[in-house]
Design a protein around this motif. Sequence first.
Motif, short mmCIF file in Angstrom:
data_model
loop_
_atom_site.label_atom_id
_atom_site.label_comp_id
_atom_site.label_asym_id
_atom_site.label_seq_id
_atom_site.Cartn_x
_atom_site.Cartn_y
_atom_site.Cartn_z
N ARG A 95 49.01 105.40 -6.49
CA ARG A 95 50.36 104.95 -6.81
C ARG A 95 50.33 103.91 -7.93
O ARG A 95 49.39 103.13 -8.03
CB ARG A 95 51.03 104.36 -5.58
CG ARG A 95 51.22 105.40 -4.49
CD ARG A 95 52.11 104.91 -3.38
NE ARG A 95 52.34 105.96 -2.42
CZ ARG A 95 53.36 106.80 -2.47
NH1 ARG A 95 54.23 106.71 -3.45
NH2 ARG A 95 53.51 107.74 -1.55
N LYS A 96 51.38 103.92 -8.73
CA LYS A 96 51.55 102.92 -9.79
C LYS A 96 51.95 101.61 -9.14
O LYS A 96 52.27 101.55 -7.95
CB LYS A 96 52.64 103.37 -10.76
CG LYS A 96 52.28 104.63 -11.53
CD LYS A 96 53.39 105.01 -12.48
CE LYS A 96 53.02 106.30 -13.21
NZ LYS A 96 54.10 106.74 -14.09
N ALA A 97 51.95 100.53 -9.94
CA ALA A 97 52.27 99.20 -9.42
C ALA A 97 53.63 99.15 -8.74
O ALA A 97 53.82 98.44 -7.77
CB ALA A 97 52.20 98.17 -10.54
N GLY A 98 54.60 99.92 -9.20
CA GLY A 98 55.93 99.94 -8.62
C GLY A 98 56.04 100.79 -7.37
O GLY A 98 57.10 100.89 -6.77
N GLY A 99 54.97 101.43 -6.95
CA GLY A 99 54.98 102.26 -5.76
C GLY A 99 55.21 103.74 -6.04
O GLY A 99 55.14 104.56 -5.13
N GLN A 100 55.48 104.10 -7.30
CA GLN A 100 55.72 105.49 -7.64
C GLN A 100 54.41 106.27 -7.58
O GLN A 100 53.37 105.82 -8.06
CB GLN A 100 56.32 105.58 -9.04
CG GLN A 100 56.65 106.99 -9.48
CD GLN A 100 57.19 107.03 -10.91
OE1 GLN A 100 57.02 106.08 -11.67
NE2 GLN A 100 57.83 108.12 -11.24
N GLN A 102 51.55 108.43 -8.53
CA GLN A 102 50.94 108.80 -9.81
C GLN A 102 50.11 110.06 -9.67
O GLN A 102 50.04 110.87 -10.57
CB GLN A 102 50.07 107.65 -10.32
CG GLN A 102 49.40 107.92 -11.64
CD GLN A 102 48.61 106.72 -12.12
OE1 GLN A 102 48.80 105.60 -11.65
NE2 GLN A 102 47.71 106.94 -13.04
#
Length: 134
Positions: A95-100, A102
């Motif tokens: 996951r990306k830093a924003g929680g999305q 990846q």
Amino acid sequence: MGMTNLTVILAALAIAWLPASCSKSQNSKAALARVASKAAAGNVSASANTKDPDELSLTNNLETSIHLGPGKICRITPVLLDSRNLQLTMALEIRKAGGQLQGLIIGQFVTPPGRPVEVVIEKTDIAFTPVIVD
């Protein structure tokens, strides 16, 4: 665009496939923490140098999650096929830093219970000895 659709489809399959939560004993939680810390540090190995990786208590058909550091979660779902064959489904979520989401990588293999295994997923080396408990 095609890769995004594939990722979404794999994520949906993984969510439908793998249960959302589980409960483990304190000893199992400690083993999870040891496996996760070694994997996050990049020094987990079941090669000739490491003959006895940590035992990881798993419950048949119940997902176990291992947090491997920021943005990485490995979900392991064991299925005991018979007394000599354990099927492990492993899903690595990145996951990306924003929680999305990846990336999502799903692998499946069969091994005897109680035998050390080593899996390398996206440059993350995870080694443990799967043990099925009630």
